[in-house]
Write a protein that holds these residues in place. Structure first.
Motif, PDB file in Angstrom:
ATOM      1  N   MET A   1      13.738  47.631 -38.906  1.00 21.03           N
ATOM      2  CA  MET A   1      14.030  48.060 -40.271  1.00 21.03           C
ATOM      3  C   MET A   1      15.122  49.129 -40.315  1.00 21.03           C
ATOM      4  SD  MET A   1      10.479  48.123 -42.452  1.00 21.03           S
ATOM      5  CE  MET A   1      11.393  48.489 -43.964  1.00 21.03           C
TER       6      MET A   1
ATOM      7  N   GLU B   1      18.058  47.255 -41.056  1.00 21.19           N
ATOM      8  CA  GLU B   1      18.014  46.804 -42.447  1.00 21.19           C
ATOM      9  C   GLU B   1      18.389  47.943 -43.389  1.00 21.19           C
ATOM     10  OE1 GLU B   1      14.437  44.778 -43.627  1.00 21.19           O
ATOM     11  OE2 GLU B   1      14.133  43.964 -41.618  1.00 21.19           O
ATOM     12  N   ILE B   2      17.904  49.147 -43.087  1.00 18.22           N
ATOM     13  CA  ILE B   2      18.208  50.316 -43.914  1.00 18.22           C
ATOM     14  C   ILE B   2      19.704  50.586 -43.927  1.00 18.22           C
ATOM     15  CG2 ILE B   2      17.944  52.824 -44.094  1.00 18.22           C
ATOM     16  CD1 ILE B   2      15.512  51.192 -45.001  1.00 18.22           C
TER      17      ILE B   2
ATOM     18  N   PRO C   1      16.446  47.765 -52.748  1.00 21.68           N
ATOM     19  CA  PRO C   1      15.355  47.690 -51.764  1.00 21.68           C
ATOM     20  C   PRO C   1      14.046  48.206 -52.341  1.00 21.68           C
ATOM     21  CG  PRO C   1      16.776  49.547 -51.289  1.00 21.68           C
ATOM     22  CD  PRO C   1      17.448  48.785 -52.401  1.00 21.68           C
TER      23      PRO C   1
ATOM     24  N   TYR D   1      10.783  50.242 -47.852  1.00 22.11           N
ATOM     25  CA  TYR D   1      11.885  50.606 -46.967  1.00 22.11           C
ATOM     26  C   TYR D   1      11.839  52.070 -46.550  1.00 22.11           C
ATOM     27  CZ  TYR D   1      14.644  46.300 -46.958  1.00 22.11           C
ATOM     28  OH  TYR D   1      15.086  45.014 -46.728  1.00 22.11           O
TER      29      TYR D   1
ATOM     30  N   GLY E   1      15.167  42.173 -50.344  1.00 26.05           N
ATOM     31  CA  GLY E   1      15.693  42.959 -49.235  1.00 26.05           C
ATOM     32  C   GLY E   1      17.086  42.534 -48.832  1.00 26.05           C
TER      33      GLY E   1
END
Length: 307
Positions: free
Chosen positions: A118, A121-122, A133, A137, A263
């Motif tokens: 993640m 992803e962040i 998001p 998150y 996302g």
């Protein structure tokens, strides 16, 4: 490796790593919350000590030469509500840096910690125009902050730093409500699970493989390196879920597209495990079909025991 400290040793991943270390005759100093060690098997090489990452200023262990400190203590890691608590997740980042200091003071020469995919992803979400998001998150934000703060602390303390990004660990022993477990529970109950379209890239890695990867990182990981722990077979989520369906519920309908995806979709290159394999020799052994079957059978045994 002869001696290792493990924080969060009674957690899902932490306990699996403890078992892996013991299997290699490593003396393990397991730090657990409020003395809870129900996931840990007794061993003459295992020493259990109570530790609260939120309160304690030291491990409470004698200063010695420890080959590694594995850090898994993380408040609200699997609880969906706690993952949305940005204050708590940012505190976890501070506590992680505190653990680096404690590890140095105890005599650890290496710090190995569990990060998350993640984090990538962040980073992607932050720079994607129009991205909205979800609050979940915040967990990834905490991991990313912990990564950078702890790495800086390790450099200041002259401790070798290794950060492992786990894609999605699952398997026997996990009782959370995350997607794999929720889907398996629905399959056992005969309910058709619903998903997004499943076009986003994903990866899952079985807990036994995760534990082996952490052992190898402690043995062979290079200082101040980041490593990905995954299956090595990342692909669109729908393909994983259809593999699960074929393995545990071939006659049950899996419904795709009923849930919106909010996302970000990482490229397959973000799931590349080649650096981990190159430096440690790690390769995942358990397929998603086999792993979900083992997990399904374990869940059914639990249900039978509570009837």
């Amino acid at each position: 490796m002869k001696k290792a400290i493990v924080t969060g040793a009674n957690s899902f991943v932490g306990s699996a790593v403890v078992h892996e270390l013991l299997a290699h005759d490593v003396e393990v100093f397991a730090l657990v919350h409020e003395g809870r060690a129900n996931r840990l098997s007794k061993s003459e090489h295992l020493h259990v000590t109570s530790f609260d990452v939120q309160e304690d200023a030291s491990f409470g262990l004698p200063k010695d030469t420890y080959d590694a400190c594995y850090h898994f203590a993380w408040v609200g890691g699997t609880n969906v509500s706690f993952r949305k608590d940005y204050g708590l997740q940012l505190k976890n980042a501070i506590w992680t840096a505190d653990v680096v200091r404690m590890a140095a003071e105890a005599g650890c020469r290496k710090f190995v910690a569990a990060g998350s995919i993640m984090e990538r992803e962040i980073a992607d979400a932050c720079h994607t125009q129009g991205c909205k998001p979800g609050m979940g998150y915040c967990y990834g934000v905490g991991k990313l902050a912990a990564h950078m703060i702890a790495q800086s602390q390790a450099a200041a303390c002259d401790v070798e730093f290794i950060w492992a990004l786990i894609t999605n660990a699952y398997g026997v022993g996990e009782r959370s409500t995350r997607m794999v477990n929720t889907t398996i529970r629905k399959c056992i109950a005969g309910e058709s699970p619903q998903f997004t379209a499943g076009t986003q890239n994903y990866d899952f890695v079985y807990i036994d493989d995760v534990a082996r990867a952490f052992y190898l990182l402690g043995e062979h990981g290079k200082p101040f390196h980041e490593y990905l722990i995954g299956s090595g077979t990342a692909r669109p989520l729908k393909e994983f879920l259809l593999e699960m369906k074929q393995s545990i519920a071939p006659d049950l309908a899996f419904v795709f597209g009923d849930i919106p995806f909010t996302g970000t979709n990482l490229p397959l290159s973000a799931f590349d495990c080649s650096q981990t394999e190159q430096d440690t020799g790690f390769r995942a052994n358990v397929s998603f079909a086999e792993g979900t079957l083992r997990t399904r059978d374990w869940m059914k045994r639990l249900e039978a025991e509570h009837v």
